[in-house]
Design a protein around this motif. Structure first.
Motif, PDB file in Angstrom:
ATOM      1  N   GLY A  39     -27.505  51.098   3.091  1.00 29.82           N
ATOM      2  CA  GLY A  39     -28.291  50.896   4.301  1.00 29.82           C
ATOM      3  C   GLY A  39     -29.568  50.114   4.097  1.00 29.82           C
ATOM      4  O   GLY A  39     -30.225  49.746   5.074  1.00 29.82           O
ATOM      5  N   SER A  40     -29.923  49.845   2.861  1.00 31.30           N
ATOM      6  CA  SER A  40     -31.166  49.110   2.608  1.00 31.30           C
ATOM      7  C   SER A  40     -30.931  47.609   2.716  1.00 31.30           C
ATOM      8  O   SER A  40     -29.823  47.110   2.571  1.00 31.30           O
ATOM      9  CB  SER A  40     -31.743  49.466   1.243  1.00 31.30           C
ATOM     10  N   THR A  41     -32.011  46.889   2.978  1.00 28.98           N
ATOM     11  CA  THR A  41     -31.946  45.442   3.180  1.00 28.98           C
ATOM     12  C   THR A  41     -32.117  44.717   1.853  1.00 28.98           C
ATOM     13  O   THR A  41     -33.089  44.932   1.140  1.00 28.98           O
ATOM     14  CB  THR A  41     -33.023  44.987   4.170  1.00 28.98           C
ATOM     15  N   VAL A  42     -31.175  43.838   1.551  1.00 27.47           N
ATOM     16  CA  VAL A  42     -31.252  43.009   0.346  1.00 27.47           C
ATOM     17  C   VAL A  42     -32.086  41.765   0.627  1.00 27.47           C
ATOM     18  O   VAL A  42     -32.934  41.370  -0.171  1.00 27.47           O
ATOM     19  CB  VAL A  42     -29.840  42.627  -0.138  1.00 27.47           C
ATOM     20  N   CYS A  43     -31.827  41.145   1.772  1.00 30.45           N
ATOM     21  CA  CYS A  43     -32.583  39.962   2.205  1.00 30.45           C
ATOM     22  C   CYS A  43     -32.836  40.062   3.704  1.00 30.45           C
ATOM     23  O   CYS A  43     -31.915  40.358   4.471  1.00 30.45           O
ATOM     24  CB  CYS A  43     -31.817  38.671   1.934  1.00 30.45           C
ATOM     25  N   LEU A  44     -34.047  39.812   4.122  1.00 30.73           N
ATOM     26  CA  LEU A  44     -34.382  39.803   5.541  1.00 30.73           C
ATOM     27  C   LEU A  44     -33.989  38.473   6.172  1.00 30.73           C
ATOM     28  O   LEU A  44     -34.067  37.417   5.529  1.00 30.73           O
ATOM     29  CB  LEU A  44     -35.879  40.022   5.736  1.00 30.73           C
ATOM     30  N   ARG A  45     -33.586  38.528   7.429  1.00 30.74           N
ATOM     31  CA  ARG A  45     -33.374  37.292   8.164  1.00 30.74           C
ATOM     32  C   ARG A  45     -34.707  36.549   8.275  1.00 30.74           C
ATOM     33  O   ARG A  45     -35.734  37.141   8.594  1.00 30.74           O
ATOM     34  CB  ARG A  45     -32.830  37.592   9.551  1.00 30.74           C
ATOM     35  N   GLY A  46     -34.687  35.262   7.980  1.00 34.95           N
ATOM     36  CA  GLY A  46     -35.900  34.464   8.028  1.00 34.95           C
ATOM     37  C   GLY A  46     -36.685  34.437   6.734  1.00 34.95           C
ATOM     38  O   GLY A  46     -37.693  33.734   6.633  1.00 34.95           O
ATOM     39  N   ALA A  97     -29.346  38.392   7.826  1.00 37.49           N
ATOM     40  CA  ALA A  97     -29.821  39.478   6.962  1.00 37.49           C
ATOM     41  C   ALA A  97     -28.674  39.913   6.054  1.00 37.49           C
ATOM     42  O   ALA A  97     -27.502  39.755   6.388  1.00 37.49           O
ATOM     43  CB  ALA A  97     -30.292  40.655   7.806  1.00 37.49           C
ATOM     44  N   VAL A  98     -29.016  40.443   4.901  1.00 33.86           N
ATOM     45  CA  VAL A  98     -28.030  40.984   3.969  1.00 33.86           C
ATOM     46  C   VAL A  98     -28.365  42.446   3.743  1.00 33.86           C
ATOM     47  O   VAL A  98     -29.493  42.783   3.354  1.00 33.86           O
ATOM     48  CB  VAL A  98     -28.042  40.217   2.630  1.00 33.86           C
ATOM     49  N   VAL A  99     -27.399  43.325   4.004  1.00 30.44           N
ATOM     50  CA  VAL A  99     -27.613  44.775   3.949  1.00 30.44           C
ATOM     51  C   VAL A  99     -26.566  45.404   3.044  1.00 30.44           C
ATOM     52  O   VAL A  99     -25.390  45.003   3.059  1.00 30.44           O
ATOM     53  CB  VAL A  99     -27.540  45.383   5.366  1.00 30.44           C
TER      54      VAL A  99
END
Length: 228
Positions: A39-46, A97-99
């Protein structure tokens, strides 16, 4: 995952045969491995595309969230896969985003190293072109699947694409993946996903297990996913 396992992952990657030992020495020196909880974000959009990414363990999803809060998943990324070539080449903010769908270990190769490999190895450059071409084909088919096909075909496509030989060469016939994770990949509710999986099981394409899906007829599943 320890540092020796990072080296093992890099050495087992499909593009390894495109590089010489000196080139791999730089890859080993520049790369890093990071863990991400489910559930954590690897890369944020933008966010800046400062790395090329590989999934050493676990599974990720690539998605975007609209202004109304609805999430659209573009791809599931299983262990063994590399992605993010386009954003790294352009050096632009990531359009997605990458999650982490589950606890995952992700390898990061700096953009500067990635670009150097493209300039320094014709074979690696060609591998990246093939990767981009396969990814373009995936997204075109994904749009068609979500807009024109029924839900059963959509689920079949989402599962079949995890076996794309260019993008995801290491996927095993038994997918250790929960129905909740598949539902997120397909953009469906859990009850709707369960119904469609049972239809695919009744057709003989797969077997539903506890926390896993075993693909029994991959060729048939791939043909069905393109027939709707």
């Amino acid at each position: 995952m320890s540092e020796p396992c990072l080296i093992d992952f890099l050495e087992a990657s499909p593009w390894r045969t495109c590089l010489g030992d000196a080139q791999m020495d730089r890859v080993h020196a520049d790369s890093s491995l990071r863990g991400f909880a489910a559930g954590s974000t690897v890369c944020l959009r933008g966010s800046p595309a400062m790395h090329w990414l590989g999934v050493a363990d676990g599974m990720l999803k690539v998605d975007t969230i609209a202004a109304d809060g609805r999430s659209t998943t573009f791809a599931g990324v299983p262990a063994g896969a590399w992605f993010g070539e386009g954003a790294a080449l352009k050096g632009e903010p990531r359009p997605y985003a990458v999650v982490a769908l589950r606890h995952s270990q992700v390898a990061f190769i700096p953009r500067a190293t990635f670009l150097w490999l493209i300039d320094d190895s014709q074979a690696f450059s060609r591998w990246v072109i093939d990767q981009l071409n396969a990814r373009l084909g995936h997204y075109v088919a994904l749009v068609e699947s979500f807009r024109l096909r029924d839900l059963t075909t959509r689920v079949a496509y989402s599962l079949a694409e995890l076996y794309n030989p260019q993008l995801y060469p290491g996927t095993r016939r038994e997918l250790v993946i929960s129905q909740e994770e598949i539902a997120r990949l397909c953009g469906l509710s859990r009850p709707n996903l369960n119904r469609e999986l049972h239809r695919l099981e009744e057709a003989g394409y797969l077997r539903i297990g506890y926390g896993a899906i075993e693909v029994l007829d991959l060729d048939g599943l791939q043909r069905f996913s393109r027939s709707g």
